[in-house]
Design a protein around this motif. Structure first.
Motif, PDB file in Angstrom:
ATOM      1  N   LEU A 198       8.103  -1.181   3.592  1.00 17.27           N
ATOM      2  CA  LEU A 198       6.724  -1.656   3.628  1.00 17.27           C
ATOM      3  C   LEU A 198       6.303  -2.253   2.291  1.00 17.27           C
ATOM      4  CD1 LEU A 198       5.217   1.217   5.769  1.00 17.27           C
ATOM      5  CD2 LEU A 198       5.825  -1.098   6.486  1.00 17.27           C
ATOM      6  N   ASN A 199       6.845  -1.748   1.202  1.00 17.37           N
ATOM      7  CA  ASN A 199       6.586  -2.323  -0.120  1.00 17.37           C
ATOM      8  C   ASN A 199       7.085  -3.769  -0.169  1.00 17.37           C
ATOM      9  OD1 ASN A 199       7.688  -2.839  -3.094  1.00 17.37           O
ATOM     10  ND2 ASN A 199       5.938  -1.428  -3.219  1.00 17.37           N
ATOM     11  N   ILE A 200       8.254  -4.004   0.373  1.00 16.88           N
ATOM     12  CA  ILE A 200       8.807  -5.366   0.442  1.00 16.88           C
ATOM     13  C   ILE A 200       7.901  -6.241   1.310  1.00 16.88           C
ATOM     14  CG2 ILE A 200      10.732  -6.759   1.326  1.00 16.88           C
ATOM     15  CD1 ILE A 200      12.559  -4.332   0.535  1.00 16.88           C
ATOM     16  N   TYR A 201       7.447  -5.715   2.440  1.00 19.45           N
ATOM     17  CA  TYR A 201       6.567  -6.459   3.336  1.00 19.45           C
ATOM     18  C   TYR A 201       5.262  -6.833   2.633  1.00 19.45           C
ATOM     19  CZ  TYR A 201       3.906  -7.736   7.464  1.00 19.45           C
ATOM     20  OH  TYR A 201       3.143  -8.412   8.378  1.00 19.45           O
ATOM     21  N   LEU A 202       4.665  -5.876   1.917  1.00 22.71           N
ATOM     22  CA  LEU A 202       3.413  -6.139   1.203  1.00 22.71           C
ATOM     23  C   LEU A 202       3.606  -7.211   0.133  1.00 22.71           C
ATOM     24  CD1 LEU A 202       2.080  -2.492   0.779  1.00 22.71           C
ATOM     25  CD2 LEU A 202       1.336  -4.214   2.437  1.00 22.71           C
ATOM     26  N   GLY A 224       4.717  -0.992  -8.067  1.00 24.24           N
ATOM     27  CA  GLY A 224       4.720  -2.354  -8.586  1.00 24.24           C
ATOM     28  C   GLY A 224       3.547  -3.211  -8.131  1.00 24.24           C
ATOM     29  N   LEU A 225       2.604  -2.631  -7.398  1.00 20.30           N
ATOM     30  CA  LEU A 225       1.443  -3.371  -6.903  1.00 20.30           C
ATOM     31  C   LEU A 225       0.183  -2.939  -7.657  1.00 20.30           C
ATOM     32  CD1 LEU A 225       2.134  -3.056  -3.076  1.00 20.30           C
ATOM     33  CD2 LEU A 225       2.606  -5.025  -4.536  1.00 20.30           C
ATOM     34  N   LYS A 226      -0.675  -3.879  -7.965  1.00 20.29           N
ATOM     35  CA  LYS A 226      -1.963  -3.570  -8.586  1.00 20.29           C
ATOM     36  C   LYS A 226      -2.958  -3.303  -7.466  1.00 20.29           C
ATOM     37  CE  LYS A 226      -1.149  -6.426 -12.603  1.00 20.29           C
ATOM     38  NZ  LYS A 226      -1.569  -7.600 -13.373  1.00 20.29           N
TER      39      LYS A 226
END
Length: 191
Positions: free
Chosen positions: A87-91, A128-130
Motif C-alpha cells: 500500500l505504501n508503493i500504491y500511495l 517516507g510520506l509527509k
C-alpha cells in the motif's frame, strides 16, 4: 436485452463475463464475488477500463500490480492480502499523479493462515510520506460521486492521516482496527 442499460452488475457464481457485459451494454459499476476471468491478459484489459465502482468479493485475489492497473473511482476489496509495503508503493504511485479519477479505496485485511486478522501498521504504511495526523474526534463528510451498495453518497470520516500531492490534491488515509481495514479518500477540489 436490446436497448437496456444496466448501471451496476453484481455477480454470484460463474457466468460468461464477455457475453454478459456486452448484453448489458457494459455496466460502469461491477461487484464480483469470484474471479470470472480465464487469463491474466483478459483481467488486465478489464482493469484499465474507466469504471465508476468495482467491488471484489472474497473469492478474488487482488495483487499490487492489479491495484496499480485498476482505473476506477471506487475500489473495494474484501479480504485483501495486500499489506503495508504494498500500500505504501500504491500511495507513492498516486502521489506521482496516477489515477486522477480515483475517489475511494477500501481494503479489508485478510486473515493470516485463518488466524486473527492483523491490523495495518501505520509506521510501515506511511513510511517516507509527509502526512498530518487528524484527531479521531474530528469528523469530516466525504461526498462520493458514486453511491455505495446501500445507495449512500456521503461518508463520515473520523480522524485519519492527510497527505497532499504536489498539485494540491488532498487524500486521507483511515486505518480501522476493530475490523482491520485500509481506506483512502481522495478529496475533490470543491470539498
Amino acid at each position: 436485452m436490446e436497448g437496456v442499460t444496466v448501471k451496476r452488475l453484481c455477480t454470484y457464481g460463474q457466468f460468461e463475463y464477455e457475453k454478459t457485459m456486452k448484453a448489458l451494454n457494459y455496466p460502469s459499476e461491477i461487484c464480483f464475488d469470484t474471479n470470472q476471468f480465464t487469463s491474466h491478459e483478459s483481467l488486465s484489459k478489464f482493469y484499465i477500463q474507466n469504471l465508476d465502482y468495482l467491488d471484489f468479493g472474497d473469492g478474488f485475489l487482488v495483487t499490487l500490480d492489479d491495484l496499480l492497473l485498476i482505473n476506477c473511482k471506487h475500489i473495494g476489496v474484501t479480504f485483501s492480502r495486500l499489506r503495508e509495503k504494498h500500500l505504501n508503493i500504491y500511495l507513492k504511485s498516486w502521489l506521482r499523479g496516477q489515477k486522477e479519477e480515483l475517489e475511494h479505496v477500501c481494503l479489508l485485511a485478510s486473515r493470516i493462515n485463518w488466524e486473527e486478522v492483523v491490523p495495518y501498521n501505520k509506521e510501515v504504511l506511511l513510511k517516507g510520506l509527509k502526512y498530518t495526523t487528524v484527531s479521531d474526534d474530528v469528523e469530516r463528510l466525504f461526498y462520493c460521486s458514486v453511491p455505495d451498495t446501500d445507495g449512500k453518497r456521503v461518508v463520515a470520516i473520523k480522524g485519519g492521516y492527510d497527505i497532499r500531492r504536489k498539485d494540491g490534491r488532498l487524500f486521507t488515509i483511515v486505518l480501522q482496527n476493530d475490523f482491520p481495514r485500509f481506506e483512502m479518500f481522495v478529496w475533490s477540489n470543491d470539498q
